[in-house]
Write an enzyme that holds these catalytic residues in place. Structure first.
Site, PDB file in Angstrom:
ATOM      1  N   SER A  15       0.872  -1.116   0.086  1.00 42.80           N
ATOM      2  CA  SER A  15       0.053  -0.016   0.035  1.00 42.80           C
ATOM      3  C   SER A  15       0.837   1.136   0.017  1.00 42.80           C
ATOM      4  CB  SER A  15      -0.887   0.051   1.157  1.00 42.80           C
ATOM      5  OG  SER A  15      -0.124   0.024   2.548  1.00 42.80           O
ATOM      6  N   ASP A  57       8.512  -9.720   7.518  1.00 39.36           N
ATOM      7  CA  ASP A  57       8.777  -8.864   8.412  1.00 39.36           C
ATOM      8  C   ASP A  57      10.272  -8.436   8.481  1.00 39.36           C
ATOM      9  OD1 ASP A  57       9.352  -7.505  10.966  1.00 39.36           O
ATOM     10  OD2 ASP A  57       8.947  -8.808  12.149  1.00 39.36           O
ATOM     11  N   VAL A  58      10.459  -7.030   7.858  1.00 41.66           N
ATOM     12  CA  VAL A  58      11.576  -6.562   7.522  1.00 41.66           C
ATOM     13  C   VAL A  58      12.806  -6.593   8.818  1.00 41.66           C
ATOM     14  CG1 VAL A  58      11.283  -5.367   5.336  1.00 41.66           C
ATOM     15  CG2 VAL A  58      11.146  -4.313   7.664  1.00 41.66           C
ATOM     16  N   CYS A  84      10.435   0.992   1.802  1.00 38.25           N
ATOM     17  CA  CYS A  84       9.283   1.811   2.173  1.00 38.25           C
ATOM     18  C   CYS A  84       8.739   1.170   3.571  1.00 38.25           C
ATOM     19  CB  CYS A  84       8.182   1.918   0.960  1.00 38.25           C
ATOM     20  SG  CYS A  84       8.839   2.777  -0.268  1.00 38.25           S
ATOM     21  N   TYR A 159       9.575   7.522  16.422  1.00 39.72           N
ATOM     22  CA  TYR A 159       9.715   7.334  14.969  1.00 39.72           C
ATOM     23  C   TYR A 159      10.657   8.480  14.263  1.00 39.72           C
ATOM     24  CZ  TYR A 159       7.705   8.214  10.413  1.00 39.72           C
ATOM     25  OH  TYR A 159       7.463   8.413   8.862  1.00 39.72           O
ATOM     26  N   LYS A 163      13.964   7.398  11.854  1.00 40.67           N
ATOM     27  CA  LYS A 163      14.149   8.059  10.739  1.00 40.67           C
ATOM     28  C   LYS A 163      15.326   8.729  10.572  1.00 40.67           C
ATOM     29  CE  LYS A 163      10.532   6.355   8.872  1.00 40.67           C
ATOM     30  NZ  LYS A 163      10.327   5.404   7.552  1.00 40.67           N
ATOM     31  N   PHE A 192       1.867  12.772   3.192  1.00 44.15           N
ATOM     32  CA  PHE A 192       1.318  12.174   1.861  1.00 44.15           C
ATOM     33  C   PHE A 192       0.049  11.750   2.322  1.00 44.15           C
ATOM     34  CE2 PHE A 192       5.353  13.195   0.257  1.00 44.15           C
ATOM     35  CZ  PHE A 192       5.416  13.120  -1.048  1.00 44.15           C
ATOM     36  N   THR A 194      -1.500   8.841   2.318  1.00 47.48           N
ATOM     37  CA  THR A 194      -1.437   7.417   2.389  1.00 47.48           C
ATOM     38  C   THR A 194      -2.389   6.696   3.358  1.00 47.48           C
ATOM     39  OG1 THR A 194      -0.044   8.020   4.512  1.00 47.48           O
ATOM     40  CG2 THR A 194       1.205   7.555   2.446  1.00 47.48           C
TER      41      THR A 194
END
Length: 253
Positions: A15, A57-58, A84, A159, A163, A192, A194
């Protein structure tokens, strides 16, 4: 570097920004592998573009290793990797009831930062083993940071830290891989359109948009995908974090 005929992997592509990127790279001729925690969503988007979808699961090293083994077997060596996948949970360091958000911090770092590192490491190793293309490149890794790494708001400590780590590792990774012809870039998207935004009340979204200078709207995931395409195509882009944000700066709250 042109995408036509190359193998690309996009994480978080069931997505949002990842799905738009996977679709664009496929339109440009790439054979795309989609990695996403949502295995059904990954398979759905992969079916649309003629790629392969892999539930992954990265943040789990073994799952990422297995995914790259499958990609190499079914599609060939990866030349383009776009990270992403990520989560955006919010919590204060110390909640109003005195509860600490340590578990949320660790989970966010594991998925967003360590997950991006896992994929970058496996993808770049695969790229390094391949012969260089006509441009001298062997491949490009594009990680997704966020403007929150510079403008983090209240409740975004975890977060923003995750990042910020992605932004900070961009230049040293690019320098490390330069001799092998592998570029490393990062995009720091702003606000964005999303699934995360779609779930907000209309008045909340309107308040967010009010702070965006120009264009005076949320970003379109296709605009993120366009930036990915432009990075892939321009061999002189390397070791940099690009803010893609319509000149917005996040307020404190």
């Amino acid at each position: 570097m042109q995408c036509d005929g190359l193998v690309a992997v996009v994480t978080g592509a069931a997505s949002g920004l990842g799905a738009a990127t996977a679709r664009r790279l496929a339109r440009e001729g790439a054979r795309v592998a989609i990695l996403d925690y949502d295995a059904e969503g990954a398979a759905r988007v992969a079916g649309e573009i003629g790629g392969i979808g892999i539930g992954c699961d990265v943040g789990d090293a073994a799952q990422v290793a297995a995914a790259f083994e499958r990609i190499g077997s079914e599609l060939g060596a990866v030349r383009v990797a776009v990270n992403c996948a990520g989560i955006g949970l919010a919590a204060r360091v110390v909640g109003r009831d005195g509860t600490l958000s340590t578990d949320l911090f660790e989970r966010t770092i594991r998925v967003n930062l360590i997950g991006s590192f896992h994929v970058m490491a496996h993808a770049s190793r695969m790229m390094m083993a391949e012969a260089p293309l006509e441009t001298g490149e062997r491949g490009v890794v594009i990680n997704t940071a966020s403007i929150a790494y510079q403008d983090g708001q209240v409740g975004q400590t975890a977060y923003a830290a995750s990042k910020g780590g992605i932004a900070a590792m961009c230049l040293p990774a690019a320098r490390e891989m330069a001799k092998q012809g592998v570029r490393v870039m990062a995009i720091a998207p702003g606000l964005f359109h999303t699934p995360m935004m779609e779930g907000l009340p209309e008045e909340t979204t309107a308040g967010i948009v009010a702070n965006i200078p120009f264009p005076h709207r949320l970003g379109d995931p296709d605009e993120y995908a366009l930036m990915v395409s432009q990075i892939v195509a321009n061999p002189y882009l390397n070791g940099e974090v690009i803010r893609l944000d319509a000149a917005v700066r996040l307020p404190q709250r």
